[in-house]
Write an enzyme that holds these catalytic residues in place. Structure first.
Site, short mmCIF file in Angstrom:
data_model
loop_
_atom_site.label_atom_id
_atom_site.label_comp_id
_atom_site.label_asym_id
_atom_site.label_seq_id
_atom_site.Cartn_x
_atom_site.Cartn_y
_atom_site.Cartn_z
N GLN A 223 0.84 -1.13 -0.09
CA GLN A 223 -0.01 -0.03 -0.05
C GLN A 223 0.92 1.34 0.22
O GLN A 223 0.72 2.23 0.60
CB GLN A 223 -0.90 0.02 1.16
CG GLN A 223 -2.28 -0.81 1.05
CD GLN A 223 -3.11 -0.31 -0.02
OE1 GLN A 223 -3.22 0.85 -0.31
NE2 GLN A 223 -3.87 -1.08 -0.65
N SER A 224 1.90 1.09 -0.79
CA SER A 224 3.06 2.27 -0.71
C SER A 224 2.19 3.52 -1.33
O SER A 224 1.89 3.49 -2.53
CB SER A 224 4.16 2.10 -1.58
OG SER A 224 4.88 3.17 -1.80
N ASN A 225 2.30 4.69 -0.59
CA ASN A 225 1.93 6.02 -1.17
C ASN A 225 2.84 6.49 -2.33
O ASN A 225 2.64 6.98 -3.26
CB ASN A 225 1.82 7.02 -0.16
CG ASN A 225 0.57 6.63 0.85
OD1 ASN A 225 -0.51 6.35 0.44
ND2 ASN A 225 1.07 6.38 1.97
#
Ligand SMILES: *Cc1c(COP(=O)(O)O)cnc(C)c1O
Length: 325
Positions: A75-77
């Site tokens: 879930q890397s921004n």
């Protein structure tokens, strides 16, 4: 500007708003809280990686790259914003993400796909080596890949937050406000390092407190000193930093990276219900939870002014929906 000598593309909606949190401040009985809205930087829902990418993408274009590669958590921004920047500048994008493909495509991962990024699942292999291997494969096919470092945190990317400190101090001068403390989420350290370099160069003497989301305080301080020193050097500022110069709190790590607990849930609800502002579960929820706890413990005087630097991450709310209900 401190960063004038570097190439930069314009991506962000800058300057981002600087807003008082009147309702929450009066509810808590002080300090006077403000917020810097880097959740509103633009670029596929915004966040702190926009400012870093303005310098990193300029470098990629100068090298005539045709593909951006980066890495991160599922879930890397940072991965999502890099995918958006690649699309905006006509480049392909490959994201090397930790773990295995989840059963549901939600949150940042959904946006990565919509933005056209290719995703490589790295399992528990080291991400940096995997990125190098992806780059090597692309070069063998005649492509021109550019590796954006983890978190966008090298001296070029960090220059975005040196410029951000300059932006904040200009807003402060215009509005006639001064902040005694700045509080933010710190993980790869680039954001905090950039603010501290900018503060030193511009004579800002308030405290810049990084709430660690991931590393222990000792480790984060060492990372911050190395990154800040390298960034100051890149900008020709000629000063060095020692680990002890950085304010870091590692009391709020809870169950570890991206494990959402009561601290994060309470912080998200509190800011949402008093001010109508959303935090993310992994970074800003933890950092704001830490700030609320520091306030409860009397770490700030009731007359002091404290700025929370919102670093974005909103799609994470959907990526971690079950843990937030
Ligand atoms: C990446 C990120 C951070 C951490 O920034 P660093 O520069 O890596 O310390 C904080 N908040 C959000 C929402 C992020 O995506």
């Amino acid at each position: 500007m401190l960063t004038d000598r570097l190439y930069r593309v314009s991506i962000g909606h800058l300057p981002t708003p600087l807003e008082p949190l009147y309702r929450l401040s009066s509810l808590l009985g002080g300090p006077e809280l403000w917020i810097k809205r880097d959740d509103q930087t633009g670029l596929a829902t915004g966040g702190n990686k926009t400012r870093k990418l303005e310098f990193l993408v300029a470098d990629a274009l100068a090298q005539e790259a045709d593909t951006l590669i980066t890495c991160g958590a599922g879930q890397s921004n940072h991965a999502r914003q890099t995918a958006a920047a690649a699309a905006k500048f006509g480049m392909a994008c490959t994201l090397v993400l930790r773990g295995e493909e989840p059963p549901q495509t939600q949150g940042n991962l959904l946006l990565d796909r919509l933005l056209g990024a290719e995703v490589v699942w790295a399992g528990d292999e080291p991400l940096v080596e995997r990125m190098e291997a992806v780059a090597e494969d692309l070069r063998a096919q005649g492509r021109r890949p550019y590796i954006v470092p983890y978190g966008g945190s090298n001296p070029l990317g960090i220059s975005g937050y040196v410029a951000a400190m300059e932006e904040l101090l200009a807003q402060c001068a215009e509005r006639g406000v001064h902040f005694d403390h700045i509080v933010l989420a710190s993980s790869s350290g680039g954001t905090q390092a950039g603010l501290v370099v900018g503060a030193r160069a511009l004579g800002y003497e308030g405290h810049i407190i990084g709430i660690s989301v991931d590393p222990t305080a000792d480790r984060l301080r060492q990372i911050l000193a190395d990154l800040a020193t390298a960034t100051a050097d890149r900008l020709g500022l000629g000063f060095a930093f020692a680990p002890e110069e950085f304010d870091v709190e590692d009391r709020y790590l809870g169950g570890g990276y991206a494990v959402i607990g009561d601290l994060e849930r309470e912080a998200i609800r509190t800011l949402a219900r008093t001010e109508g502002i959303l935090l993310d579960p992994v970074y800003t929820g933890r950092a704001f939870g830490g700030l609320l706890d520091l306030i409860r413990q009397g770490a700030f005087g009731p007359q002091e002014r404290v700025l929370f630097w919102h670093t974005g991450g909103i799609p994470g709310l959907f990526g971690f929906a079950e843990m937030l209900r």
